[in-house]
Each structure stands twice: as structure tokens, then as C-alpha cells.
Design a protein around this motif. Structure first.
Motif, PDB file in Angstrom:
ATOM      1  N   PRO A   1     -61.452  46.590-103.679  1.00  0.00           N
ATOM      2  CA  PRO A   1     -60.037  47.365-102.896  1.00  0.00           C
ATOM      3  C   PRO A   1     -59.983  46.705-102.299  1.00  0.00           C
ATOM      4  N   PRO A   2     -58.243  46.309-102.086  1.00  0.00           N
ATOM      5  CA  PRO A   2     -57.278  45.741-100.085  1.00  0.00           C
ATOM      6  C   PRO A   2     -58.357  46.205 -99.322  1.00  0.00           C
ATOM      7  N   ALA A   3     -59.275  47.409 -99.146  1.00  0.00           N
ATOM      8  CA  ALA A   3     -59.581  47.958 -97.737  1.00  0.00           C
ATOM      9  C   ALA A   3     -60.825  47.109 -97.982  1.00  0.00           C
ATOM     10  N   ASP A   4     -61.791  46.845 -98.828  1.00  0.00           N
ATOM     11  CA  ASP A   4     -63.036  46.702 -99.032  1.00  0.00           C
ATOM     12  C   ASP A   4     -62.815  44.907 -98.531  1.00  0.00           C
ATOM     13  N   VAL A   5     -62.050  44.434 -99.209  1.00  0.00           N
ATOM     14  CA  VAL A   5     -61.763  43.507 -98.976  1.00  0.00           C
ATOM     15  C   VAL A   5     -61.778  42.741 -97.783  1.00  0.00           C
ATOM     16  N   THR A   6     -60.275  43.608 -96.505  1.00  0.00           N
ATOM     17  CA  THR A   6     -60.824  43.781 -95.091  1.00  0.00           C
ATOM     18  C   THR A   6     -61.422  44.137 -94.755  1.00  0.00           C
ATOM     19  N   ARG A   7     -62.519  44.861 -94.768  1.00  0.00           N
ATOM     20  CA  ARG A   7     -63.444  44.945 -93.882  1.00  0.00           C
ATOM     21  C   ARG A   7     -64.835  43.991 -94.246  1.00  0.00           C
ATOM     22  N   THR A   8     -64.681  43.487 -95.306  1.00  0.00           N
ATOM     23  CA  THR A   8     -65.537  42.090 -95.768  1.00  0.00           C
ATOM     24  C   THR A   8     -65.152  40.858 -94.968  1.00  0.00           C
ATOM     25  N   ALA A   9     -63.737  40.640 -94.821  1.00  0.00           N
ATOM     26  CA  ALA A   9     -63.215  39.389 -94.446  1.00  0.00           C
ATOM     27  C   ALA A   9     -63.806  39.955 -92.470  1.00  0.00           C
ATOM     28  N   HIS A  10     -63.346  41.279 -92.449  1.00  0.00           N
ATOM     29  CA  HIS A  10     -64.382  40.922 -90.669  1.00  0.00           C
ATOM     30  C   HIS A  10     -65.324  40.838 -90.254  1.00  0.00           C
ATOM     31  N   VAL A  11     -66.462  40.793 -91.278  1.00  0.00           N
ATOM     32  CA  VAL A  11     -67.669  40.866 -90.933  1.00  0.00           C
ATOM     33  C   VAL A  11     -68.222  38.897 -90.963  1.00  0.00           C
ATOM     34  N   CYS A  12     -67.338  38.719 -92.163  1.00  0.00           N
ATOM     35  CA  CYS A  12     -66.857  37.958 -92.217  1.00  0.00           C
ATOM     36  C   CYS A  12     -67.224  36.735 -90.671  1.00  0.00           C
ATOM     37  N   LEU A  13     -66.396  37.047 -90.277  1.00  0.00           N
ATOM     38  CA  LEU A  13     -65.770  36.936 -89.205  1.00  0.00           C
ATOM     39  C   LEU A  13     -66.226  37.041 -87.519  1.00  0.00           C
ATOM     40  N   GLY A  14     -67.079  38.472 -88.248  1.00  0.00           N
ATOM     41  CA  GLY A  14     -67.637  38.806 -86.513  1.00  0.00           C
ATOM     42  C   GLY A  14     -69.255  37.857 -86.657  1.00  0.00           C
ATOM     43  N   ILE A  15     -69.908  37.562 -88.144  1.00  0.00           N
ATOM     44  CA  ILE A  15     -70.728  36.505 -88.161  1.00  0.00           C
ATOM     45  C   ILE A  15     -70.626  35.799 -87.922  1.00  0.00           C
ATOM     46  N   TYR A  16     -69.509  34.894 -87.702  1.00  0.00           N
ATOM     47  CA  TYR A  16     -68.999  33.849 -87.927  1.00  0.00           C
ATOM     48  C   TYR A  16     -69.178  33.031 -86.195  1.00  0.00           C
ATOM     49  N   LYS A  17     -68.426  34.458 -85.215  1.00  0.00           N
ATOM     50  CA  LYS A  17     -68.506  34.218 -84.297  1.00  0.00           C
ATOM     51  C   LYS A  17     -69.600  34.316 -83.460  1.00  0.00           C
ATOM     52  N   ALA A  18     -70.840  35.239 -83.643  1.00  0.00           N
ATOM     53  CA  ALA A  18     -71.401  35.186 -83.409  1.00  0.00           C
ATOM     54  C   ALA A  18     -72.786  33.802 -83.674  1.00  0.00           C
ATOM     55  N   GLY A  19     -72.686  33.443 -84.769  1.00  0.00           N
ATOM     56  CA  GLY A  19     -73.392  32.816 -85.322  1.00  0.00           C
ATOM     57  C   GLY A  19     -73.255  31.213 -84.688  1.00  0.00           C
ATOM     58  N   LEU A  20     -71.359  31.201 -83.658  1.00  0.00           N
ATOM     59  CA  LEU A  20     -71.216  29.903 -83.067  1.00  0.00           C
ATOM     60  C   LEU A  20     -71.784  29.821 -81.211  1.00  0.00           C
ATOM     61  N   GLU A  21     -71.673  30.886 -81.440  1.00  0.00           N
ATOM     62  CA  GLU A  21     -72.125  31.117 -79.697  1.00  0.00           C
ATOM     63  C   GLU A  21     -73.402  30.657 -80.124  1.00  0.00           C
ATOM     64  N   LEU A  22     -74.465  30.489 -81.104  1.00  0.00           N
ATOM     65  CA  LEU A  22     -75.821  29.795 -80.431  1.00  0.00           C
ATOM     66  C   LEU A  22     -75.572  28.796 -81.122  1.00  0.00           C
ATOM     67  N   VAL A  23     -74.760  28.597 -82.487  1.00  0.00           N
ATOM     68  CA  VAL A  23     -74.514  26.539 -82.522  1.00  0.00           C
ATOM     69  C   VAL A  23     -73.855  26.213 -81.188  1.00  0.00           C
ATOM     70  N   LEU A  24     -73.240  26.226 -80.772  1.00  0.00           N
ATOM     71  CA  LEU A  24     -72.870  25.276 -79.176  1.00  0.00           C
ATOM     72  C   LEU A  24     -74.169  25.742 -78.131  1.00  0.00           C
TER      73      LEU A  24
END
Length: 225
Positions: free
Chosen positions: A159-182
Motif C-alpha cells: 500500500p502507498p502509505a506503507d511505502v511512504t512510511r518505509t521511505a521515511h524510516v530509511c531516511l531517518g536511519i541514513y541521517k542518523a548514520g551520516l552523523e556517525l560517519v562524519l
């Protein structure tokens, strides 16, 4: 026969414009160095001029204050980031392994941010100049939409709502990981990048498997990890 005097007259403004662009680029690079080393709040136009090897008077010919410098710098970087993220999240072939798609996108994102750490520095200080925060939020909203488009290849029946939610979780994971990487350098930074990819794949893989029963390139059913 062309008028030599007229040609020279047209050439002079072009040369002055080219020199001006080079000077602006020099000042922006100097500002990026200063913002990264001291933070935006503690930075000064004198420090930026000193880093650029010019007088404060020369700097003021192009920028009235450090906020104007930060805004111009961030505008250019956000424009470049849009292009980078657009290329990294271009549509993929449905047969592309999940690990490959995630790895390619993360590598492009991390490469941009490690080459331009000043944008992260400007966004995470106590003072965020101008409309940088709004522009950055708009960029991430666009980015979330592009991630949705990429995920739709792997989750076509979700369902589109599930894809949207999954995309936002992925983005949140990336943003948190980026801080550790830098926050790390060399081999340790590379290790954090690998961990970030692993986290994203381990989050997405069960969703892909449970939702579709996808198969990997060998034709065997994928198993959740």
C-alpha cells in the motif's frame, strides 16, 4: 574586418566577471573551511578573509556579512545535492539485488556529504543562517519522495502509505548514520558506512521478502536476515 577596439571593450567585462567568479569561489571555499573548523556562530568575516588570503575590504566587495556568505554557499550546495541525490535514486531495474541498490545510493550520498561537510556543520549549529533550514527540509522532503519511488520497485504490491512510511524510516536511519560517519575518519569511517548499509538492508530485506517473496539473481527465494 572586426573592430579591434570594440572586441577588446567586450572582452574586458567578461574578464572582470570571470575574475569575480573566481574570487567568489575562493571566498566560499575559505568560508566552508572556517565554518567546519569553528562553527558558523564563532566564525567571522575577518577569519574568512584571512583564510582566503584577502583583505576584509575585498571580502566586503562581494558579501556584506557572514550570513550572506553562508546562504550563497548553502544555495550552491543544495542545488548540487539535488542533482547528486536525483542520480543516486534514479529508477533501477526490478532485478537489481536489494543490497546493490542500497549500497549504490548510500555511497553516492556519503561521497557528497564527506566532500562537502560544511552543509552538515551549518545545519547542526546553534544558529542556522537565513532560510537554510527550510531549504534543507524541502530537499529532504523531495529525497523522501525519490526513496519512495525507488522502494516501489522492490515493493510493488505494498500500500502507498506503507511505502511512504518505509521511505521515511530509511531516511531517518541514513541521517542518523551520516552523523556517525562524519564523526570518524579513514578505516573507521568506512566501517561505519558498512554498518549503515547493513542496517538499511536488514530493515528492508524482511519487508521485501514478506511482501513479495522476491527471488535473488540465482532464482532462489530470498530469506530474511
Amino acid at each position: 574586418m572586426p573592430d579591434t577596439a570594440d572586441s577588446q571593450g567586450k572582452e574586458q567585462p567578461r574578464r572582470r566577471q570571470a575574475r569575480g567568479e573566481r574570487r567568489i569561489a575562493q571566498l566560499l571555499q575559505a568560508a566552508a573551511n572556517v565554518f567546519c573548523s569553528t562553527g558558523y556562530t564563532a566564525a567571522s568575516t575577518n577569519a574568512i578573509a584571512r583564510e582566503a588570503g584577502v583583505s576584509p575590504g575585498t571580502l566586503y566587495q562581494f558579501f556584506p556579512n557572514k550570513e550572506a556568505i553562508a546562504i550563497e554557499l548553502s544555495d550552491r550546495l543544495v542545488h548540487e545535492m539535488r542533482e547528486t541525490y536525483g542520480e543516486a535514486l534514479a529508477p533501477v531495474d526490478p532485478g537489481t539485488p536489494l543490497e546493490e541498490a542500497v549500497g549504490a545510493a548510500v555511497d553516492r550520498f556519503i561521497a557528497f556529504n564527506t566532500e562537502h561537510p560544511v552543509l552538515f556543520a551549518l545545519m547542526h549549529g546553534p544558529d542556522i543562517p537565513g532560510r537554510i533550514a527550510e531549504e534543507h527540509d524541502a530537499l529532504h522532503s523531495t529525497l523522501a519522495g525519490r526513496i519512495e519511488g525507488l522502494l516501489a520497485v522492490f515493493l510493488p504490491d505494498a500500500p502507498p502509505a506503507d511505502v511512504t512510511r518505509t521511505a521515511h524510516v530509511c531516511l531517518g536511519i541514513y541521517k542518523a548514520g551520516l552523523e556517525l560517519v562524519l564523526a570518524h575518519e579513514g578505516a573507521e569511517r568506512e566501517a561505519y558506512v558498512r554498518e549503515l548499509k547493513n542496517v538499511l538492508v536488514r530493515y528492508l530485506d524482511p519487508l521485501v521478502c514478506d511482501g513479495l517473496g522476491r527471488t535473488d539473481p540465482t532464482g532462489l527465494p530470498r530469506t530474511a536476515t
